[in-house]
Write a protein that holds these residues in place. Sequence first.
Motif, mmCIF file in Angstrom:
data_model
loop_
_atom_site.group_PDB
_atom_site.id
_atom_site.type_symbol
_atom_site.label_atom_id
_atom_site.label_comp_id
_atom_site.label_asym_id
_atom_site.label_seq_id
_atom_site.Cartn_x
_atom_site.Cartn_y
_atom_site.Cartn_z
ATOM 1 N N ASP A 247 53.339 45.101 37.323
ATOM 2 C CA ASP A 247 52.932 45.868 38.507
ATOM 3 C C ASP A 247 53.849 47.082 38.653
ATOM 4 O OD1 ASP A 247 52.231 46.859 40.959
ATOM 5 O OD2 ASP A 247 52.491 44.989 42.058
ATOM 6 N N TRP A 248 53.353 48.250 38.249
ATOM 7 C CA TRP A 248 54.178 49.449 38.316
ATOM 8 C C TRP A 248 54.531 49.825 39.745
ATOM 9 C CZ3 TRP A 248 50.809 52.593 34.350
ATOM 10 C CH2 TRP A 248 51.096 52.127 33.063
ATOM 11 N N ALA A 249 53.680 49.485 40.707
ATOM 12 C CA ALA A 249 53.979 49.800 42.104
ATOM 13 C C ALA A 249 55.239 49.063 42.552
ATOM 14 C CB ALA A 249 52.794 49.425 43.001
ATOM 15 N N ARG A 250 55.411 47.847 42.085
ATOM 16 C CA ARG A 250 56.617 47.083 42.434
ATOM 17 C C ARG A 250 57.857 47.740 41.837
ATOM 18 N NH1 ARG A 250 56.572 40.686 41.599
ATOM 19 N NH2 ARG A 250 55.114 40.966 43.316
ATOM 20 N N ARG B 283 58.136 50.874 41.085
ATOM 21 C CA ARG B 283 58.348 52.128 41.826
ATOM 22 C C ARG B 283 59.173 51.856 43.082
ATOM 23 N NH1 ARG B 283 56.580 57.671 41.831
ATOM 24 N NH2 ARG B 283 57.491 58.544 43.708
ATOM 25 N N SER B 284 58.929 50.725 43.728
ATOM 26 C CA SER B 284 59.715 50.364 44.915
ATOM 27 C C SER B 284 61.180 50.143 44.557
ATOM 28 C CB SER B 284 59.143 49.095 45.567
ATOM 29 O OG SER B 284 57.839 49.317 46.037
ATOM 30 N N THR C 90 70.828 52.888 41.379
ATOM 31 C CA THR C 90 71.037 52.581 39.966
ATOM 32 C C THR C 90 69.853 53.077 39.136
ATOM 33 O OG1 THR C 90 72.228 50.585 40.621
ATOM 34 C CG2 THR C 90 71.479 50.704 38.330
ATOM 35 N N PRO C 91 70.093 53.752 38.018
ATOM 36 C CA PRO C 91 68.978 54.197 37.165
ATOM 37 C C PRO C 91 68.115 53.024 36.718
ATOM 38 C CG PRO C 91 71.022 55.255 36.499
ATOM 39 C CD PRO C 91 71.401 54.200 37.492
ATOM 40 N N VAL C 92 66.803 53.247 36.689
ATOM 41 C CA VAL C 92 65.849 52.209 36.299
ATOM 42 C C VAL C 92 65.102 52.652 35.042
ATOM 43 C CG1 VAL C 92 63.757 50.952 36.944
ATOM 44 C CG2 VAL C 92 65.562 51.323 38.637
ATOM 45 N N VAL D 16 55.046 56.997 33.753
ATOM 46 C CA VAL D 16 56.109 57.864 34.274
ATOM 47 C C VAL D 16 55.691 58.483 35.596
ATOM 48 C CG1 VAL D 16 57.416 59.976 33.852
ATOM 49 C CG2 VAL D 16 57.119 58.312 32.011
ATOM 50 N N ALA D 17 54.459 58.936 35.671
ATOM 51 C CA ALA D 17 53.978 59.546 36.908
ATOM 52 C C ALA D 17 53.926 58.525 38.047
ATOM 53 C CB ALA D 17 52.592 60.149 36.680
ATOM 54 N N SER D 18 53.613 57.272 37.730
ATOM 55 C CA SER D 18 53.487 56.232 38.754
ATOM 56 C C SER D 18 54.829 55.710 39.236
ATOM 57 C CB SER D 18 52.657 55.060 38.208
ATOM 58 O OG SER D 18 51.356 55.465 37.877
ATOM 59 N N VAL D 19 55.775 55.554 38.317
ATOM 60 C CA VAL D 19 57.029 54.868 38.631
ATOM 61 C C VAL D 19 58.184 55.831 38.856
ATOM 62 C CG1 VAL D 19 58.698 53.170 37.752
ATOM 63 C CG2 VAL D 19 56.245 52.855 37.324
ATOM 64 N N ASP D 20 58.185 56.972 38.192
ATOM 65 C CA ASP D 20 59.285 57.930 38.229
ATOM 66 C C ASP D 20 60.598 57.280 37.800
ATOM 67 O OD1 ASP D 20 60.541 60.389 38.602
ATOM 68 O OD2 ASP D 20 60.975 59.996 40.717
#
Length: 209
Positions: A142-145, A147-148, A155-157, A172-176
Amino acid sequence: MARVKLCGITTASDRDAAVAAGADALGFISEVSVDTHRELLPEDAAALVASTPPFVTTTLVTMPDSPAAGADLVARVRPDVVQVHGLSPADIETLAAAVDARVVAAVGADEPDVVAYADGADALLVDTPATDGGGGTGETHDWARTRSVVEDLDTPVVLAGGLTPANVGEAVASVDPYAVDVASGVEGPDGRKDDAAMRAFVAGARGAV
């Protein structure tokens, strides 16, 4: 712009192709408790690390039984970064204090102790782990999770799990994320790295808006 780690490098030719593709970091897997065609003997990992060109970050990917075992392997391979699977947050802190390398803690997308891991590590790698704790499953989460997690932590993710040249731009666009990590998504049917896929993955990650 997200940085790119191409993981599971096993030969000098694949390493050179990954560098030519524009990878920011390379992953060398050693001493893991899962069955993978990407695993190297420590001495082979050390040789590939030592001959990687400057300005490309070398990453040892491992699953140590303890911080001491992890520190011993880091001393033998001498990477810039060690990516660790399977240790507790407290063990991550102990390992980080014992090595000169930066420490990346690999966590599952549903890890409840993500903040504790972030406190002890230089970066987090959020993956879709297998039941045995290893990564490289080729499955997204779940990329939305995630992203949160990116929004909540300083901390870098690093985003991993099921990424391919076809979906990395969207990821990349979804999670940054700070970076993206791929292994199976740039391999051919024989399990070897595919030069064209590596180039396409790097281009896709950097072309994301």
